[in-house]
Scaffold this active site. Sequence first.
Site, PDB file in Angstrom:
ATOM      1  N   HIS A  94      46.901  42.202  46.216  1.00 45.37           N
ATOM      2  CA  HIS A  94      45.978  42.447  45.120  1.00 45.37           C
ATOM      3  C   HIS A  94      45.022  43.596  45.447  1.00 45.37           C
ATOM      4  O   HIS A  94      43.958  43.738  44.828  1.00 45.37           O
ATOM      5  CB  HIS A  94      45.174  41.172  44.815  1.00 45.37           C
ATOM      6  N   ASP A 160      37.210  35.064  40.481  1.00 43.75           N
ATOM      7  CA  ASP A 160      37.574  34.769  39.092  1.00 43.75           C
ATOM      8  C   ASP A 160      39.059  34.460  38.954  1.00 43.75           C
ATOM      9  O   ASP A 160      39.464  33.745  38.039  1.00 43.75           O
ATOM     10  CB  ASP A 160      37.226  35.961  38.195  1.00 43.75           C
ATOM     11  N   GLU A 276      27.759  34.958  34.754  1.00 43.51           N
ATOM     12  CA  GLU A 276      28.341  36.297  34.775  1.00 43.51           C
ATOM     13  C   GLU A 276      27.899  37.016  33.506  1.00 43.51           C
ATOM     14  O   GLU A 276      27.303  36.433  32.611  1.00 43.51           O
ATOM     15  CB  GLU A 276      29.880  36.254  34.828  1.00 43.51           C
TER      16      GLU A 276
END
Length: 418
Positions: A94, A160, A276
Amino acid sequence: MNVSNLAFSIAMAVLCLSSIVFTQAQLQFPQEIASKLNHDPQILSLASTDYGQIVHQTPLEVFEPSSVSDISALINFSNSLPTPFTIAPRGKAHSILGQALTQNGVVLNMTNLNGSLIFVSNCDGENPLNCYADVGGEVLWIDVLHATLERGLTPLSWTDYLYLTVGGTLSNAGISGQAFRFGPQISNVLELDVVTGKGDLVSCSREKESELFYGVLGGLGQFGVITRARIPLGPAPTRVKWLHLLYNNFTAFSSDQEHLISFSEKNGTTAVDYVEGMLLLNQPPLDLSFYPDSDHQRITSLVTQNGIIYIIELVKYYDNNSKAFVEKDVADLVKGLNFVPTFIFEKDASYEDFLNRVHAEELFLRSKGLWEVPHPWLNIWIPRSRISDFNEGVFKNIILMQNISSGISLIYPMNRNK
């Protein structure tokens, strides 16, 4: 109020390149290593790119260890050569700018290591340090979540997106809406097992081999390979109240974010569990999937009128013991906040579904062929004193006025002491 930083997340990291070129003929691997090498063209092709889809580097081999000793053997062999070859640890790849790649080196595929170790301790209820999970560096956070929830427990700090390896996020930071309270994931580790650049397996912690411990956490894989992490756990909630509050004024938005994360500290208890922020830009199509269909038109009109709408995403956890009080808790949290009147939206979801919310978006994008595409991404730390300047200079005067398609923009309020 000790709020000094707001992080605008749209993730930048360091690119490590090797200028040494090897061929298979030049590298005569020992049999115990050679038997775990894979140079199938399709495997090499998959290992030549990452989530960013910006940098492409083709490895000479992909190494598939089944034990920690295999990793040590690979590193020791590289070190025995006059010119060591590059080794790139890779979990779910990632990374954005090729950190999980190597040109003509060896990619270390971590996904089969340890048989995906997850051990959840028997918490004694008295000493928090006895409540932990030992997990392999190759384990996905979604699997950690499932294993700990079975025991009524949970890690405290998340990312997340949960389909990432433990070793991968701990090599970066691991930030989500819980970080204002608990800090990023790298602040929530009790102990690590690391294979160093010398091929040694070392256990380290704040008290033992601390220089290695702090070097590896957030070290972008440059100080060793994480093979095990001990993660502290706490009691798991069962459900969440999940709110979106819409703002047309950035000062009100950022002030309310700061108020929410300081409210918890002032009262000595957790008033809010997750905060957030995000943007809704007047750049169709708008993502309104969180909101009731009946409200789409008025939200669209609000965005059209203002150009940018700022959203506070606020979550309150609860369980059967706190169910009777959660509605009042939520009402107390939003009381006095300066969002646009009537533009408050709430969902009730399971704790697991909330934490795993991004996976549904991933599946949708994959179905449309929009996942395996370039993902330029940038994380910036901005002091509280300059966040309004950033809004005017970047959000409004660059992204909006120049009509630059920016993808998703996330704004995390952070406490410096976390």
